[in-house]
Motif scaffolding. Structure first.
Motif, mmCIF file in Angstrom:
data_model
loop_
_atom_site.group_PDB
_atom_site.id
_atom_site.type_symbol
_atom_site.label_atom_id
_atom_site.label_comp_id
_atom_site.label_asym_id
_atom_site.label_seq_id
_atom_site.Cartn_x
_atom_site.Cartn_y
_atom_site.Cartn_z
ATOM 1 N N VAL A 12 7.537 -11.813 -0.255
ATOM 2 C CA VAL A 12 7.762 -12.734 0.859
ATOM 3 C C VAL A 12 9.196 -12.620 1.374
ATOM 4 N N CYS A 13 10.154 -12.493 0.455
ATOM 5 C CA CYS A 13 11.559 -12.333 0.877
ATOM 6 C C CYS A 13 11.749 -11.047 1.662
ATOM 7 N N LEU A 14 11.129 -9.965 1.222
ATOM 8 C CA LEU A 14 11.229 -8.701 1.956
ATOM 9 C C LEU A 14 10.578 -8.801 3.329
ATOM 10 N N PHE A 15 9.443 -9.484 3.381
ATOM 11 C CA PHE A 15 8.771 -9.674 4.674
ATOM 12 C C PHE A 15 9.641 -10.477 5.634
ATOM 13 N N ASN A 16 10.263 -11.533 5.132
ATOM 14 C CA ASN A 16 11.148 -12.335 5.973
ATOM 15 C C ASN A 16 12.339 -11.513 6.472
ATOM 16 N N SER A 17 12.896 -10.689 5.582
ATOM 17 C CA SER A 17 14.057 -9.873 5.958
ATOM 18 C C SER A 17 13.683 -8.845 7.020
ATOM 19 N N THR A 27 -0.482 -21.058 5.439
ATOM 20 C CA THR A 27 -1.474 -20.154 6.024
ATOM 21 C C THR A 27 -1.962 -19.124 5.012
ATOM 22 N N LEU A 28 -1.022 -18.465 4.334
ATOM 23 C CA LEU A 28 -1.411 -17.398 3.398
ATOM 24 C C LEU A 28 -1.898 -17.945 2.065
#
Length: 320
Positions: free
Chosen positions: A10-15, A127-128
């Motif tokens: 999730v952190c990588l997706f946000n970045s 959502t997820l």
């Protein structure tokens, strides 16, 4: 192990999302407005990942939270080019390195990006529904929130002010610029761990606004005093601590009498007094050449060799 992988993902997706958004804004917006979009996107990613990193405390404990926080801060400082912290912008405005209107717009962009990041991460969790922690926190934050300030008003202001001073001088004025990023990351983790149960150790008004504004038992005046006024005051105090560490007098700086300071505007320059009569003529110095520093066109290396030979001959004559 699976929840930890989900948190990292999730952190990588946000970045990646924030980085792509910043690139798109740079392509669309004129050059003069790109700094504002960078601050907006970077504040977005900071708040979103801080929210996500909060899930690690309940699942893996405080030490796992500290390690991931250190990595997030260090990676952020090496990838993104904005500060995402109104304290830095205030310090630049206070020291007249940035215009006032520019600072106000930048801070507004930081707060807006942080609030959008907080709202985005809650919607993403709901959502997820990746893990049970995500589901429970999404349901809780969609209804209410609890203030991070768990101490009195005066103590909370003192904590945020003191930690601001410590964090701002630790990297730059203790170990130098070479290790500024890792030391700043380590210092940030330390102050967060120490003050986590007091004020949350935000040391970032945009982050504090996104996480604690309008929460339960947290009136507006307390939010402004603890998370805005106290860090700004700590920023000013850190400048005086910097002057003290470097042995500079802040009173002399304000009066402009430091070494090499430019004369005040409109001040007349004094001419050096002459002893009388016409000025003495001095010989014009020759222009610098490739043999600069040589004597009579002889390079220093040849001159040193010649002097060594002369000394050898002189010693032989003395001994004979």
């Amino acid at each position: 192990m699976l929840p930890f992988v989900v948190f990292v993902g999730v952190c990588l997706f946000n970045s990646l999302l924030a980085f792509a958004l910043k690139k798109v804004c740079h392509l669309i917006l004129p050059k003069d407005y790109r700094q504002f979009s960078s601050e907006f996107c970077c504040s977005f990613i900071v708040v979103a990942n801080v929210f996500e990193n909060g899930n690690i405390i309940g699942a893996y404990g405080i030490w796992a939270f500290a390690v991931t926080l250190f990595l997030l801060i260090w990676i952020y400082m090496n990838i993104f080019d904005a500060c995402a912290n109104p304290i830095t912008i205030f310090d630049e405005v206070w020291n007249r390195k940035r215009p006032l209107w520019d600072g106000i717009i930048t801070i507004v962009c930081q707060v807006s990006g942080g609030c959008l990041g907080a709202r985005f991460i809650v919607v993403l969790w709901g959502t997820l529904q990746l893990t049970g922690d995500h589901i429970s926190r999404a349901e809780f934050l969609s209804q209410t929130c609890i203030s991070a300030n768990q101490v009195t008003l005066i103590l909370g202001m003192g904590v945020e002010m003191a930690f601001t001073v410590v964090e701002r001088i630790a990297a730059s004025y203790v170990v130098g610029a070479r290790w500024a990023k890792p030391v700043n990351s380590f210092t940030g983790v330390v102050v967060v761990i120490i003050g986590l149960e007091w004020t949350g150790s935000m040391i970032n008004p945009a982050l504090a606004t996104a996480m604690t504004y309008n929460c339960e038992n947290h009136p507006f005046y307390e939010h402004v005093l603890v998370y805005w006024l106290a860090p700004f005051t700590g920023s000013i105090l850190s400048d005086y601590v910097e002057d003290f560490l470097h042995g500079r007098g802040w009173r002399d700086q304000d009066r402009g009498v430091t070494e090499g300071a430019a004369p005040a505007k409109g001040a007349k320059k004094r001419r050096p007094r002459r002893s009388g009569g016409k000025p003495k003529k001095t010989a014009r110095e020759p222009a610098a050449t490739a043999l600069q520093g040589s004597r009579n066109g002889v390079s220093p290396k040849k001159r040193k060799r010649k002097e060594a030979n002369n000394n050898t001959k002189r010693n032989m004559n003395v001994g004979s």
